[in-house]
Structures are given as structure tokens and as C-alpha cells.
Design an enzyme around this catalytic site. Structure first.
Site, mmCIF file in Angstrom:
data_model
loop_
_atom_site.group_PDB
_atom_site.id
_atom_site.type_symbol
_atom_site.label_atom_id
_atom_site.label_comp_id
_atom_site.label_asym_id
_atom_site.label_seq_id
_atom_site.Cartn_x
_atom_site.Cartn_y
_atom_site.Cartn_z
ATOM 1 N N ASP A 31 -49.820 101.087 60.014
ATOM 2 C CA ASP A 31 -48.516 100.459 59.496
ATOM 3 C C ASP A 31 -47.327 100.753 60.088
ATOM 4 O OD1 ASP A 31 -48.670 102.791 58.495
ATOM 5 O OD2 ASP A 31 -49.739 102.353 56.590
ATOM 6 N N ASN A 53 -51.476 106.725 44.445
ATOM 7 C CA ASN A 53 -51.881 105.464 43.498
ATOM 8 C C ASN A 53 -53.336 105.171 44.218
ATOM 9 O OD1 ASN A 53 -51.129 104.261 45.674
ATOM 10 N ND2 ASN A 53 -49.317 103.156 44.631
ATOM 11 N N HIS A 57 -53.470 104.039 47.258
ATOM 12 C CA HIS A 57 -53.536 103.099 48.305
ATOM 13 C C HIS A 57 -53.728 103.699 49.720
ATOM 14 C CE1 HIS A 57 -49.209 105.037 49.245
ATOM 15 N NE2 HIS A 57 -49.824 105.074 50.467
ATOM 16 N N GLU A 64 -51.555 98.458 48.550
ATOM 17 C CA GLU A 64 -50.948 98.931 47.327
ATOM 18 C C GLU A 64 -51.884 98.482 46.092
ATOM 19 O OE1 GLU A 64 -48.807 101.038 47.161
ATOM 20 O OE2 GLU A 64 -47.038 100.929 48.089
#
Length: 241
Positions: A67, A136, A138, A143
């Protein structure tokens, strides 16, 4: 899914580096998927040490990063292009022409994402994908969602992710709110996956990834379906397993 519990962050990092080295030894022209963030920093340090010792040669390796922040130029110290050069690429003999990182400054994000997918395919796919994991759940910048994103795409970053990444910026207002990320489908195409997690704050995410239901609400849970996943965690991150 193979789970290795290391004593601490240092032991986790060395084990991860040695797995990556084994991949390169087995296939010198392999394709590596690489990650950023604080988790892999010592893994990269160990790879640099092993390169300087003459143990490993990166000259035929091709790399694809997961990313990149959208809207940050490459020379920004918080860009992932800058991170990879500072923490790995500037210290090993990898060919610059074989380094691939999404262009966060593209003026056509749809085209950039499509071309990134084509580059991965043209390289023969990713042999080993290195992953971190967010609190979380990810992976990459995928996400929690109501679906698994199949391909490289533009992501609206979750508030929790922005808050977690704000430690790298002068203020939370400086954190980009969007990023270009490989999709879950892109990650799952890798032949091998190596996920690292360190610290008690990752314990819930690791538990949900390994023992929870497979759901896009916990993106990493999809790894339960991959045929060759190794998860290396320190004792704190493994505390709920």
C-alpha cells in the site's frame, strides 16, 4: 495455518527474516510482497544484517508493496516509498527497476490500481507476502467492511487506523485519510503468507483472525482459507490464543 509464538519482538523479527531468507535461497528470483509500519522494522534490520554478512542476495528479487498513502509524494518522510528506502532498499542490492510501490500521487487512481494488478500478474504472482495487522484486524489497508475487496483499490481509512498512524505524524490532522492498497483478493493470491504481530494491543485481532468467524468485519480472518499461512506473534500478541 501455522502459528509460531516467539518470546518477544526481537525473536519474532529474526524468525520472520529467516523465513524470508529461505524463500530467496529456494528461489533467487522470487517475488516478495512487503509491508510497512512499525511491526516489520526489525525484520528488515535482520535482513540487512544477513545481506551484509553475505548470507543473502537480493539482486534478482522483485518486490511489491502492499500500500501507499494517497496524496503523499514519495519524498515525504511519512510516505511508504520513503519508509521502504530508509528501512530496507537503500541498504541491500535490490534492483530499483524491480521495486514496485503504488503511486500515491497518481492523477488517475483507477488506472493506477488496474496497472498495479497487471504488474503483479506479469511478474508471476507473489511468492511470499509479508503482512502486519491492525488493531481492527485490517491487513494492508483493507479496513473492516461488509465485503472483501478483490483487487488493488482506493481505501477510505478507518478512524481507528488514522488514530493509530497519527503517532508517525506531527498531528492527527496530518494523517492522510485515503490510501491505495492491494485488495484481499490480491493478498490471497500469494503462494505463501507471513503475518507478524507484536504487543498486547494486537491480541484481540490475532484471536479474531485465528479463532473467530471469517468475516469482512475482521479482514484478516480470511487468512483461515489460505493454504499456506504462517503467523508469528510474540507472547503478548498471543495472550488470548
Amino acid at each position: 495455518m501455522r502459528i509460531i509464538v516467539a518470546n518477544d519482538y526481537e525473536a519474532m523479527s529474526k524468525k520472520a527474516a529467516h523465513i524470508i531468507v529461505s524463500q530467496i535461497v529456494l528461489k533467487p528470483n522470487c517475488v516478495l510482497g512487503l509491508a510497512t509500519g512499525s511491526t516489520p522494522i526489525d525484520t528488515y534490520k535482520e535482513l540487512i544484517n544477513l545481506y551484509k554478512m553475505g548470507v543473502i542476495d537480493f539482486s534478482d528479487v522483485t518486490s511489491f508493496n502492499l500500500d501507499e498513502y494517497f496524496g503523499l509524494p514519495k519524498n515525504n518522510p511519512q510516505s511508504y516509498d520513503y519508509f521502504m528506502k530508509a528501512n530496507l532498499f537503500n541498504h541491500i542490492n535490490i534492483d530499483d527497476e524491480k521495486i514496485n510501490i503504488p503511486n500515491g500521487m497518481t492523477d488517475n487512481v483507477v488506472r493506477e490500481c488496474a496497472e498495479y494488478e497487471k504488474k503483479i500478474e506479469a511478474a508471476g504472482g507473489i511468492d511470499l507476502q509479508l503482512l502486519g495487522i491492525g488493531r481492527n484486524g485490517h491487513i494492508g489497508f483493507n479496513e473492516p467492511s461488509d465485503h472483501f475487496e478483490p483487487k488493488t483499490h482506493l481505501v477510505q481509512l478507518d478512524e481507528d487506523t488514522i488514530k493509530a498512524n497519527s503517532r508517525f505524524f506531527d498531528s492527527i490532522e496530518d494523517v492522510p485519510t485515503k490510501a491505495i492498497s492491494m485488495g484481499i483478493g490480491s493478498i490471497m493470491k500469494a503462494k505463501k503468507i507471513l503475518l507478524l504481530a507484536s504487543g498486547a494491543e494486537k491480541a484481540d485481532a490475532i484471536y479474531d483472525t485465528v479463532k473467530g468467524p471469517i468475516t469482512p468485519k475482521v479482514p484478516a480472518s480470511i487468512l483461515q482459507l489460505h493454504p499456506d499461512v504462517t503467523i508469528i506473534v510474540d507472547k503478548e500478541a498471543a495472550s488470548r490464543l
